[in-house]
Design an enzyme around this catalytic site. Structure first.
Site, PDB file in Angstrom:
ATOM      1  N   GLU A  66      58.608   2.984  21.154  1.00 51.39           N
ATOM      2  CA  GLU A  66      57.635   2.283  20.320  1.00 51.39           C
ATOM      3  C   GLU A  66      58.232   1.959  18.966  1.00 51.39           C
ATOM      4  O   GLU A  66      58.023   0.910  18.415  1.00 51.39           O
ATOM      5  CB  GLU A  66      56.389   3.142  20.166  1.00 51.39           C
ATOM      6  CG  GLU A  66      55.363   2.453  19.312  1.00 51.39           C
ATOM      7  CD  GLU A  66      54.048   3.160  19.275  1.00 51.39           C
ATOM      8  OE1 GLU A  66      53.808   4.066  20.097  1.00 51.39           O
ATOM      9  OE2 GLU A  66      53.248   2.806  18.421  1.00 51.39           O
ATOM     10  N   ARG A 126      45.259  11.081  14.838  1.00 48.58           N
ATOM     11  CA  ARG A 126      44.683  11.146  16.190  1.00 48.58           C
ATOM     12  C   ARG A 126      44.423  12.604  16.568  1.00 48.58           C
ATOM     13  O   ARG A 126      43.468  12.914  17.260  1.00 48.58           O
ATOM     14  CB  ARG A 126      45.620  10.469  17.178  1.00 48.58           C
ATOM     15  CG  ARG A 126      45.032  10.290  18.559  1.00 48.58           C
ATOM     16  CD  ARG A 126      45.816   9.300  19.382  1.00 48.58           C
ATOM     17  NE  ARG A 126      45.450   7.924  19.120  1.00 48.58           N
ATOM     18  CZ  ARG A 126      44.454   7.282  19.744  1.00 48.58           C
ATOM     19  NH1 ARG A 126      43.747   7.929  20.645  1.00 48.58           N
ATOM     20  NH2 ARG A 126      44.158   6.049  19.458  1.00 48.58           N
ATOM     21  N   GLU A 179      47.155   6.945  28.618  1.00 50.89           N
ATOM     22  CA  GLU A 179      47.373   8.241  27.955  1.00 50.89           C
ATOM     23  C   GLU A 179      46.382   9.322  28.354  1.00 50.89           C
ATOM     24  O   GLU A 179      46.765  10.473  28.496  1.00 50.89           O
ATOM     25  CB  GLU A 179      47.322   8.054  26.436  1.00 50.89           C
ATOM     26  CG  GLU A 179      48.463   7.195  25.916  1.00 50.89           C
ATOM     27  CD  GLU A 179      48.297   6.917  24.428  1.00 50.89           C
ATOM     28  OE1 GLU A 179      47.448   6.083  24.088  1.00 50.89           O
ATOM     29  OE2 GLU A 179      48.984   7.548  23.633  1.00 50.89           O
TER      30      GLU A 179
HETATM   31  N1  LIG Z   1      55.145   4.415  34.537  1.00 45.61           N
HETATM   32  C1  LIG Z   1      54.808   4.528  33.227  1.00 45.61           C
HETATM   33  N2  LIG Z   1      53.523   4.744  32.880  1.00 45.61           N
HETATM   34  C2  LIG Z   1      53.179   4.863  31.576  1.00 45.61           C
HETATM   35  C3  LIG Z   1      54.177   4.794  30.545  1.00 45.61           C
HETATM   36  C4  LIG Z   1      55.538   4.564  30.945  1.00 45.61           C
HETATM   37  O1  LIG Z   1      56.451   4.472  30.099  1.00 45.61           O
HETATM   38  N3  LIG Z   1      55.804   4.444  32.279  1.00 45.61           N
HETATM   39  N4  LIG Z   1      53.800   4.920  29.182  1.00 45.61           N
HETATM   40  C5  LIG Z   1      52.487   5.545  28.932  1.00 45.61           C
HETATM   41  C6  LIG Z   1      52.076   5.277  27.544  1.00 45.61           C
HETATM   42  S1  LIG Z   1      52.713   6.266  26.329  1.00 45.61           S
HETATM   43  C7  LIG Z   1      51.197   4.284  27.256  1.00 45.61           C
HETATM   44  S2  LIG Z   1      50.647   4.007  25.674  1.00 45.61           S
HETATM   45  C8  LIG Z   1      50.666   3.372  28.298  1.00 45.61           C
HETATM   46  C9  LIG Z   1      50.958   1.955  27.818  1.00 45.61           C
HETATM   47  O2  LIG Z   1      50.509   1.029  28.738  1.00 45.61           O
HETATM   48  P1  LIG Z   1      49.030   0.415  28.658  1.00 45.61           P
HETATM   49  O3  LIG Z   1      48.729   0.236  27.189  1.00 45.61           O
HETATM   50  O4  LIG Z   1      49.136  -0.890  29.385  1.00 45.61           O
HETATM   51  O5  LIG Z   1      48.154   1.407  29.307  1.00 45.61           O
HETATM   52  O6  LIG Z   1      51.269   3.559  29.568  1.00 45.61           O
HETATM   53  C10 LIG Z   1      51.427   4.956  29.882  1.00 45.61           C
HETATM   54  N5  LIG Z   1      51.866   5.080  31.257  1.00 45.61           N
HETATM   55  C1  LIG Z   2      50.523   3.383  16.794  1.00 49.67           C
HETATM   56  C2  LIG Z   2      49.553   4.128  17.648  1.00 49.67           C
HETATM   57  N1  LIG Z   2      48.295   4.310  17.228  1.00 49.67           N
HETATM   58  C3  LIG Z   2      47.410   4.994  18.015  1.00 49.67           C
HETATM   59  O1  LIG Z   2      46.257   5.160  17.610  1.00 49.67           O
HETATM   60  N2  LIG Z   2      47.751   5.496  19.241  1.00 49.67           N
HETATM   61  C4  LIG Z   2      49.016   5.324  19.661  1.00 49.67           C
HETATM   62  N3  LIG Z   2      49.630   5.737  20.784  1.00 49.67           N
HETATM   63  C5  LIG Z   2      50.909   5.312  20.673  1.00 49.67           C
HETATM   64  N4  LIG Z   2      51.122   4.651  19.559  1.00 49.67           N
HETATM   65  C6  LIG Z   2      49.947   4.637  18.895  1.00 49.67           C
HETATM   66  O1  MOS Z   3      50.744   5.108  23.177  1.00 47.99           O
HETATM   67 MO1  MOS Z   3      52.066   5.412  24.146  1.00 47.99          MO
HETATM   68  O2  MOS Z   3      53.308   4.463  23.528  1.00 47.99           O
HETATM   69  S1  MOS Z   3      52.560   7.160  23.059  1.00 47.99           S
END
Ligand SMILES: Nc1nc2c(c(=O)[nH]1)N[C@H]1C(S)=C(S)[C@@H](COP(=O)(O)O)O[C@H]1N2
Ligand SMILES: Cc1nc(=O)[nH]c2[nH]cnc12
Ligand code: MOS
Length: 722
Positions: free
Chosen positions: A236, A314, A666
């Site tokens: 990120e 958070r 998440e």
């Molecule tokens: N296979 C897979 N799933 C994953 C991830 C990833 O890197 N790989 N990242 C997670 C994280 S940290 C986030 S924020 C969300 C981001 O995708 P979305 O915003 O479309 O749910 O996917 C989640 N699931």
């Molecule tokens: C930047 C940021 N703000 C949030 O509130 N949640 C998140 N998950 C991962 N990155 C973020």
């Molecule tokens: O919100 Mo996921 O990139 S920690």
């Protein structure tokens, strides 16, 4: 050094073959000793002597073998010899990248990087590694503390029937994405144009950092990403750390430059999830209802701020998890330490905050000798309750998730089975825990809650869709194709997503906060609706027409077949200055297969966080000691529960999100804390049987060492005494 290793190896081989050779001989001779030859052999003195020697030889060789092997493996195990003689690269200090080496190939660059001699002037102050070090040395990121107060905890605590205090700690977590950080920078050769292909969740930030570091306007730099081999929050912000140096090298040399980190390099420099420490005081009555909670949170931010403040926010927001607490104060502060800067990781501080209140629930249940499940049920939020950040809970499906999960998991029956099992076993215990989760979906930073899309419809009717989200394996592109297909009312195979790129959709937020599909989904929906409005007269004129015909007609009538889409989340936000669910409720899931995959994947990743994974640092200078799968254990196939039931709540549309679907990325990770608390439940049984009652803390991750130490008993006491 190589020679030393070579002879060591040779020695081992010689002994192995020596033993092996004698064993073969012995094996060949011994059956003869059982045949008619026996009399003959044993009669002849010589042969029988030989047999005796052979047996002794075997025994002696066995001793020598181990006596010999030990010195030969020392260079591989004892750091002191290692430090003197082996691979100085391994001990390169690497909490902060201070230089980069450019060469014609990777091997050359890595060897050259070992030749770099850095003279460090040790800083005057103490080495600050842990949160405790930071507290002892008052080392914090000042001015970024966060606090939320609800009710009046100072009045409620002293009047509580019971008060408990405790400290709970959670270790960090390595992202361990399968694809390590990688970037390719290609100069275009004029006007300073640069093309950056990067494995990142945040192409716009990479574009901005590269432009800044080269003194270029952003319109000269394109950053694109087709897909990542995992991100989990680790790409990120941290991908810019690699993109900037690579861009400088490429710009200066006017040649393409590519860099992809080795696993150990990646684990040494890119930071992990934030370790947390919580000190809490909880007031409750004899029914188990919590009346007051006062929490002081500390996180380990590492050596820069990065996203640490948002993560602490958070954590403070999620300190309630799914429970109604009338009087609550939660204060959080980020510690400044000499570690690689810690960063976002799936849940972004939420899991750390929720783990505290779940620890409190377990404490209250232990203290009152109640079933933890009953204590949790008693404190759960109800429809219409108001959280400590002043949000009224509407469409609250928590009670349905909670009761359906109990029914599906047969918790009553299992509780009885477990208690019977534990009564029958002293050194083998079982435990159970049922954990809810309430996870806020949106960026806490208000301005990030926006997204764009770009839709081109070509004359042949095929559609090129681009949106501001990045694919990291979470299935975002699939969901976006579904949104476009449903709103344009055409089959998915007419639509194609090529990549995410800053020259197609600008100023994108990172794909994070599980908001990827919510935000980009609405932007895609917006773009498709604009297009469909333009086609209304065309479709009216030819209602039986095909999509292709409508597009042809539109083109010849010079109607634009390309448009952007945009979306910003309405009515959200919290202003700190004025201080205003294993059954998952995902609204009407856009794609149940993807969502169940996310719940399973998130849960197993959470299993790693709460029971297996522990980044370790050298106490003297903060070097990262866990650098790869040899000493950092992430969940593997045999850690996945054989019986793993995931069910999505039915019939609960969510009017706030695209096609009523809610985020899933998440939230599921935290549900694995149920394994942590089930382990704690089992330990409680072991301690009770050892005659030890009362509350106890086991910090996360519940590794086998921690479990053993928490099962205090006379054996442990003897060992500790000794
Ligand atoms: N296979 C897979 N799933 C994953 C991830 C990833 O890197 N790989 N990242 C997670 C994280 S940290 C986030 S924020 C969300 C981001 O995708 P979305 O915003 O479309 O749910 O996917 C989640 N699931
Ligand atoms: C930047 C940021 N703000 C949030 O509130 N949640 C998140 N998950 C991962 N990155 C973020
Ligand atoms: O919100 Mo996921 O990139 S920690």
């Amino acid at each position: 050094d190589k020679l030393f290793q070579f002879f060591a190896l040779l020695n081992i081989l010689a002994f192995m073959f020596g033993i092996w050779g004698f064993n073969i001989l012995n094996a060949a001779l011994s059956p003869m000793l059982r045949t008619k030859w026996k009399r003959y052999i044993l009669r002849t003195k010589v042969l029988s002597a030989f047999v005796v020697i052979l047996k002794m030889q075997n025994f002696i060789l066995g001793i020598l073998y181990f006596a010999n092997v030990i010195p030969c493996i020392i260079p591989y195990i004892s750091p002191s010899i290692m430090r003197k003689r082996y691979r100085p690269r391994i001990f390169r200090i690497s909490t902060q990248v201070i230089a980069c080496v450019v060469a014609d190939n990777l091997a050359l660059a890595q060897r050259a990087s070992r030749l770099v001699k850095v003279t460090y002037r040790p800083s005057a102050g103490p080495t600050i590694i842990t949160i405790q070090d930071a507290i002892d040395n008052n080392s914090f990121y000042e001015g970024h503390a966060r606090q939320i107060i609800k009710g009046n905890v100072d009045a409620a605590l002293p009047n509580a029937q019971h008060v408990l205090e405790g400290t709970f700690q959670m270790a960090g977590q390595e992202h361990f994405y399968l694809e390590t950080q990688a970037v390719l920078v290609v100069p275009k050769g004029e006007d300073g144009e640069l093309d950056v292909t990067c494995s990142t969740q945040n192409p716009s930030e990479v574009q901005q950092v590269v432009a800044e570091v080269l003194g270029l306007p952003a319109n000269r730099v394109v950053c694109r990403v087709k897909r990542m081999g995992g991100g989990f929050g680790g790409k990120e912000t941290r991908s810019a750390m690699l993109a900037a140096p690579a861009a400088v090298a490429s710009f200066r040399l006017q040649r393409p430059v590519r860099c992809m980190l080795d696993r150990d390099e990646d684990m040494m420099i890119t930071g992990t999830r934030h370790p947390f420490m919580a000190r809490y005081k909880v007031g409750f009555d004899s029914t188990g209802k919590i009346t007051a909670l006062d929490v002081q949170l500390f996180s380990n931010g590492g050596n820069t701020m990065d996203l640490s403040r948002g993560i602490m926010e958070r954590a403070v927001f999620h300190i309630d998890n799914a429970y109604q607490i009338d009087n609550l104060r939660c204060h959080g502060i980020v510690c400044r330490t000499n570690l690689p800067s810690n960063t976002a990781f799936r849940g972004f501080g939420g899991p750390q905050g929720m783990a505290v209140i779940e620890n409190v629930m377990t404490d209250v249940a232990t203290y009152l000798n109640m079933d933890p499940l009953a204590v949790r049920s008693l404190n759960l939020y109800r429809e219409g309750d108001e959280t400590h950040y002043n949000q009224r809970l509407e469409y609250c499906t928590l009670d349905r998730c909670w009761s359906e999960c109990q029914a599906l998991a047969r918790t009553d029956q299992r509780r009885k089975e477990i208690d019977n099992f534990n009564r029958a076993h002293r050194f083998k215990k079982r435990g159970m825990a049922l954990i809810p989760t309430k996870f806020g979906i949106a960026f806490t930073a208000l301005f990030l809650n926006q997204a764009g899309a770009l839709v081109h419809v070509y004359k042949d009717g095929s559609v090129l869709l681009t949106h501001g989200g990045t694919e990291m394996g979470q299935g975002l592109h699939t969901k976006m194709l579904q949104v476009a297909s449903r709103s344009l009312n055409i089959p998915v195979d007419l639509i194609f997503i090529s990549e995410t790129s800053t020259d197609k959709v600008p100023n994108t937020s990172p794909t994070a906060a599980s908001a990827g599909s919510d935000l980009n989904g609405m932007a895609v929906l917006n773009a498709c609706q604009i297009l469909m409005d333009r086609l209304v007269p065309i479709r009216k004129a030819n209602p039986e027409g095909t999509w292709q015909q409508w597009i042809q007609d539109a083109y010849f009538q010079r109607i634009s077949l390309s448009t952007t889409g945009f979306y910003k989340t309405p009515d959200i936000g919290y202003d700190f200055s004025i201080e205003d669910g294993i059954v998952m409720d995902l609204g009407e899931s856009l794609n149940p297969a993807i969502d169940i995959g996310q719940v399973e994947g998130g849960f197993v990743q959470g299993l790693g966080l709460f029971t297996l994974e522990e980044p370790l640092f050298s106490p003297s200078n903060g070097q990262v000691m866990t650098r790869g799968p040899s000493n950092y254990k992430i969940p593997s196939a045999d850690d996945i529960p054989e019986e793993f039931n995931v069910s999505l709540l039915r019939g609960c549309p969510n009017p706030h999100a695209v096609y009523s679907s809610k985020a899933v990325g998440e939230p599921p990770l935290f549900l694995a804390s149920s394994v942590f608390f089930a382990i704690k439940d089992a330990i409680h049984s072991a301690r009770t049987e050892a005659g030890i009652t009362g509350n106890f803390t086991i910090n996360s991750p519940a590794t086998s060492e921690r479990i053993r130490m928490a099962c205090e008993d006379d054996l442990i006491r003897k060992v500790i005494f000794f």
